[in-house]
Enzyme design. Sequence first.
Site, PDB file in Angstrom:
ATOM      1  CG  LEU A  28      -1.787  -1.252   1.414  1.00 21.59           C
ATOM      2  CD1 LEU A  28      -2.811  -1.015   2.516  1.00 21.59           C
ATOM      3  CD2 LEU A  28      -2.474  -1.668   0.116  1.00 21.59           C
ATOM      4  CB  ALA A  29       2.678   2.957  -2.136  1.00 21.45           C
ATOM      5  NE  ARG A  81       1.484  13.071  10.798  1.00 19.04           N
ATOM      6  CZ  ARG A  81       1.568  12.030  11.632  1.00 19.04           C
ATOM      7  NH1 ARG A  81       2.246  12.142  12.744  1.00 19.04           N
ATOM      8  NH2 ARG A  81       0.965  10.894  11.341  1.00 19.04           N
ATOM      9  N   GLY A  90      -9.514   3.742   3.334  1.00 20.84           N
ATOM     10  CA  GLY A  90      -9.065   2.816   4.364  1.00 20.84           C
ATOM     11  C   GLY A  90      -8.202   1.694   3.823  1.00 20.84           C
ATOM     12  N   GLY A 139      -2.936  -0.289  17.652  1.00 18.35           N
ATOM     13  CA  GLY A 139      -3.946  -1.273  18.014  1.00 18.35           C
ATOM     14  C   GLY A 139      -3.308  -2.337  18.897  1.00 18.35           C
ATOM     15  CG  ASN A 152      -1.970  -4.237  13.881  1.00 17.36           C
ATOM     16  OD1 ASN A 152      -1.240  -5.016  13.279  1.00 17.36           O
ATOM     17  ND2 ASN A 152      -2.992  -3.612  13.308  1.00 17.36           N
ATOM     18  CE  LYS A 205      34.625  13.662 -14.372  1.00 15.82           C
ATOM     19  NZ  LYS A 205      34.116  14.517 -15.454  1.00 15.82           N
ATOM     20  CB  SER A 213      54.891  19.031  -7.307  1.00 16.29           C
ATOM     21  OG  SER A 213      55.197  17.852  -6.612  1.00 16.29           O
TER      22      SER A 213
END
Length: 453
Positions: A11-12, A18, A82, A143, A172, A336, A390
């Site tokens: 479930l997404a 918040r 729900g 719960g 739960n 890199k 260098s």
Amino acid sequence: MSERTCLSIILAAGEGTRMKSALPKVLHPIAGLPMLAHVAKAAEAAGGEIAVVTGHGADEVEAALRAFAAGARTFRQTERLGTAHAVLSARPAIEEGHDDLLVMFGDTPLIVAEPLLAARARLAAGAAVVVMGFRTENPTGYGRLIERDGELAAIREERDCSEAERRITFSNGGLMAIDGRHALALLDAVGNGNAKGEYYLTDIVEIARDRGLKVVAEEVAFENVLGINNRVELAEAEAIWQRRKRRAMMLSGVTLVAPETVFFSHDTEIGADTLVEPNVVFGPGVRVASGAVVHAFSHLEGATVASGAQVGPYARLRPGADLWEKAKVGNFCEVKQAVVEAGAKVNHLTYIGDARVGAGANIGAGTITCNYDGFSKFFTDIGAGAFIGSNSSLVAPLRIGDGAYVASGSTVTHDVPTDALAFGRARQTTLPERGKALRERLAATKASKKTTK
Ligand code: UD1
Ligand code: MG
């Protein structure tokens, strides 16, 4: 159990207000990987197929999902009615009739395969519903799980608890396993006659019991069901994830001198007998072979480090950095998109970008590959055994031959052939006594200014 088929429904759909973010909650990363991807990985490891129920930010979530769980199907929950309603949004997948159904939450990222497999084993042993519970000192807001004779009698939401029930600490976690033969009938029987007017997944516990089916609670560690609702909880989850990863790294043979100061990505790979000193950060895409050393305060990302190589202290390896056996990249060096071949040394204050440093070459302090003209990138090829003095600027595109020698302080703009010696600097002029004369003249000028004031 392995022959039982499984469907994981994640479930997404939640908005996650918040988090105070433009990014959908389930895409916030832990160890550089979206929470939802962590959940999908656990589901995959527990076996079977994956269905994701999206809602808020569905387009973005579905696009992201293709990158880390290409095989997952998605279903949209258009109204947030729900958790049971959300599960039923994946009705076509449930109707395929899998033996086991796992329900997970996209914002509960620390779930791993083990408790999911344990829950599946309980289904195989005859339970129709398995609820994942955890014990906590402070169960406020969860719960409560009420057990009787080894079975789960009820899940009581806090506001409905009696004084005695409120003292129950078995809570739960939200995640469930459901016998696929009963799943649709149980879910379809859920009503919304509660205070919130929502279809609660938790209601299937009572419905199943009323039908004489067995319901049990499977105890899991709290972190497995830690739900993320804000960035404080996100940071808590990150901390737990890092703790697990450090432990796994050490148990696999990696020495971490100060484990709590080392940060890994979801995909960091390090071989046995590699030593990682304090305060090292591994960004995504890093592979370090065995027997290497990563010294303190180094930052690695998208880099490969071969066995016996040394990095840092204070080194930065960016994407495409590829250190071969026994190569050295020392303090205040950045590499890199460059190969540093076997035994080559890049020891101090140097930038190597878009380059090859041949085997055994020595790059002197303060050497810079000038790889970028503000528009395009250019390649520098440094041959095996070359010596770069260098404070040299190597202006790409440039080829320095094997065994070539570049004098200190050179700005090199033309290729240097094999075994050649190149000077790319102005000749020094030295004038006897002129230093003293200059100092006297400057002092006199300053004194005359003071007297005129
Ligand atoms: C749920 C449990 C509660 C448990 C707690 C643990 C129910 C009814 N209650 O409560 O017993 O202690 O988890 O964290 O299950 N979602 C949808 N669509 C919806 C509703 C929810 O996708 O219509 C998703 C949410 O985004 C979230 C998950 O389902 O990922 C759980 O929903 P949430 O509202 O957080 O349930 P809780 O009130 O926390
Ligand atoms: Mg919640």
